[in-house]
Design a protein around this motif. Structure first.
Motif, PDB file in Angstrom:
ATOM      1  N   GLU A  24     -14.993 -46.264  55.228  1.00 37.83           N
ATOM      2  CA  GLU A  24     -15.542 -47.606  55.408  1.00 37.83           C
ATOM      3  C   GLU A  24     -15.532 -48.015  56.886  1.00 37.83           C
ATOM      4  O   GLU A  24     -16.487 -48.624  57.380  1.00 37.83           O
ATOM      5  CB  GLU A  24     -14.725 -48.614  54.588  1.00 37.83           C
ATOM      6  CG  GLU A  24     -14.947 -48.524  53.088  1.00 37.83           C
ATOM      7  CD  GLU A  24     -16.370 -48.864  52.694  1.00 37.83           C
ATOM      8  OE1 GLU A  24     -16.983 -49.724  53.364  1.00 37.83           O
ATOM      9  OE2 GLU A  24     -16.881 -48.264  51.729  1.00 37.83           O
ATOM     10  N   LYS A  25     -14.466 -47.633  57.588  1.00 37.36           N
ATOM     11  CA  LYS A  25     -14.388 -47.936  59.007  1.00 37.36           C
ATOM     12  C   LYS A  25     -15.471 -47.213  59.787  1.00 37.36           C
ATOM     13  O   LYS A  25     -16.106 -47.775  60.704  1.00 37.36           O
ATOM     14  CB  LYS A  25     -13.005 -47.549  59.540  1.00 37.36           C
ATOM     15  CG  LYS A  25     -12.716 -48.035  60.946  1.00 37.36           C
ATOM     16  CD  LYS A  25     -11.281 -47.731  61.338  1.00 37.36           C
ATOM     17  CE  LYS A  25     -10.988 -48.267  62.746  1.00 37.36           C
ATOM     18  NZ  LYS A  25      -9.587 -47.996  63.144  1.00 37.36           N
ATOM     19  N   ALA A  26     -15.733 -45.952  59.414  1.00 40.62           N
ATOM     20  CA  ALA A  26     -16.786 -45.190  60.076  1.00 40.62           C
ATOM     21  C   ALA A  26     -18.158 -45.794  59.791  1.00 40.62           C
ATOM     22  O   ALA A  26     -19.028 -45.846  60.664  1.00 40.62           O
ATOM     23  CB  ALA A  26     -16.729 -43.737  59.603  1.00 40.62           C
ATOM     24  N   LYS A  27     -18.355 -46.286  58.564  1.00 42.91           N
ATOM     25  CA  LYS A  27     -19.630 -46.914  58.221  1.00 42.91           C
ATOM     26  C   LYS A  27     -19.826 -48.201  59.027  1.00 42.91           C
ATOM     27  O   LYS A  27     -20.937 -48.482  59.500  1.00 42.91           O
ATOM     28  CB  LYS A  27     -19.671 -47.222  56.724  1.00 42.91           C
ATOM     29  CG  LYS A  27     -19.837 -46.003  55.845  1.00 42.91           C
ATOM     30  CD  LYS A  27     -19.915 -46.411  54.373  1.00 42.91           C
ATOM     31  CE  LYS A  27     -20.115 -45.212  53.477  1.00 42.91           C
ATOM     32  NZ  LYS A  27     -20.165 -45.600  52.038  1.00 42.91           N
ATOM     33  N   GLU A  28     -18.753 -48.985  59.176  1.00 41.91           N
ATOM     34  CA  GLU A  28     -18.851 -50.225  59.956  1.00 41.91           C
ATOM     35  C   GLU A  28     -19.162 -49.920  61.427  1.00 41.91           C
ATOM     36  O   GLU A  28     -19.976 -50.607  62.055  1.00 41.91           O
ATOM     37  CB  GLU A  28     -17.545 -51.003  59.845  1.00 41.91           C
ATOM     38  CG  GLU A  28     -17.293 -51.591  58.464  1.00 41.91           C
ATOM     39  CD  GLU A  28     -15.962 -52.300  58.379  1.00 41.91           C
ATOM     40  OE1 GLU A  28     -15.245 -52.325  59.421  1.00 41.91           O
ATOM     41  OE2 GLU A  28     -15.634 -52.820  57.297  1.00 41.91           O
ATOM     42  N   ALA A  29     -18.512 -48.866  61.966  1.00 40.59           N
ATOM     43  CA  ALA A  29     -18.773 -48.488  63.365  1.00 40.59           C
ATOM     44  C   ALA A  29     -20.207 -48.031  63.537  1.00 40.59           C
ATOM     45  O   ALA A  29     -20.884 -48.368  64.529  1.00 40.59           O
ATOM     46  CB  ALA A  29     -17.795 -47.394  63.784  1.00 40.59           C
ATOM     47  N   MET A  30     -20.720 -47.305  62.570  1.00 40.31           N
ATOM     48  CA  MET A  30     -22.107 -46.823  62.632  1.00 40.31           C
ATOM     49  C   MET A  30     -23.074 -47.997  62.534  1.00 40.31           C
ATOM     50  O   MET A  30     -24.095 -48.037  63.248  1.00 40.31           O
ATOM     51  CB  MET A  30     -22.355 -45.815  61.503  1.00 40.31           C
ATOM     52  CG  MET A  30     -23.695 -45.130  61.566  1.00 40.31           C
ATOM     53  SD  MET A  30     -23.885 -43.904  60.243  1.00 40.31           S
ATOM     54  CE  MET A  30     -22.580 -42.761  60.670  1.00 40.31           C
TER      55      MET A  30
END
Length: 244
Positions: free
Chosen positions: A208-214
């Motif tokens: 989820e953190k990677a999706k938010e960063a993307m």
């Protein structure tokens, strides 16, 4: 009335071979211990069939005493005996051979035949049923790898009931599993939905953190592109841009 009950007990004791047989049948068969009739035959499962047209009304004059009184299943009654019990025919299956032998004397042969059958019933294959159960829909597992202790189906055994082509339970219709990824530790998955179920809480949080960063990166990229377009339009002399 008391005298009749006593006489019934005396007859049942003699009929059932003593107190043990009487109490056993009272516990398993209800009113059958005090029901007496003419023995008509038995089937491969050991079920015994009786008839009494004198003492009992129509519909109660034929009955079966199970061969396995502790684990009786109504599906163990063969179709031919079921037809006799429900009065669809009066000739019991135990007398079928004698009936055919008697009736085939009236068959007039129309021509010479070398067939080894001398009647018009034809050849009949011997039928085998799992634990004498004729309704195979009951011969199925009650859960994964536990079998069916009710009918004696061992774990891992194949279900006996018929499945149509195209059914997910039909062997010919089962598609081989194709995995599309591996999360490590033997956690292979065939779809993203499976992958979501196999991920740990930390892995889901990191994802989820990677999706938010993307998503944030995409927003910044769009803002930069918009600023460049605005600058290019101003350099070409496009005048004031609405909303500037």
């Amino acid at each position: 009335m008391v005298y009749g009950v006593i006489r019934n007990f005396q007859a049942a004791l003699k009929y059932r071979g003593g107190w043990k047989g009487l109490l056993e049948h009272m516990y398993t068969n209800g009113d059958y211990p005090f029901k007496f009739g003419t023995y008509m035959g038995a089937d491969a499962a050991g079920n015994r069939y009786y008839e009494n047209r004198v003492d009992y009304p129509f519909g109660q004059h034929r009955w079966v005493e199970p061969g396995d009184i502790h684990n009786f299943d109504s599906a163990s009654i063969p179709p031919e005996w079921h037809g006799w019990m429900t009065s669809m025919n009066d000739a019991p299956p135990s007398g079928e051979e004698a009936y055919i032998s008697d009736r085939k004397k009236n068959i007039i042969p129309l021509c010479k035949s070398d067939a080894n059958i001398d009647h018009n019933v034809g050849h009949q294959e011997e039928i085998y049923n799992f634990h004498n159960l004729h309704n195979l829909s009951t011969v199925r597992s009650r859960g994964w790898n536990i079998g069916n202790p009710v009918v004696g189906l061992p774990p891992g055994a194949k279900d006996s009931y018929y499945t149509q082509p195209g059914s997910p339970y039909n062997d010919a219709s089962i598609r081989p599993r194709v995995n599309i990824g591996d999360l490590g530790g033997g956690r292979v998955y065939k779809s993203q939905k499976w992958a979501d179920r196999l991920r740990t809480t930390d892995e889901k949080a990191a994802l989820e953190k990677a999706k938010e960063a993307m998503a944030q990166k995409a927003i910044e990229s769009q803002k930069t592109s918009a600023a460049r377009r605005k600058m290019a339009m101003a350099q070409r002399g496009a005048g004031t841009v609405a909303g500037a």
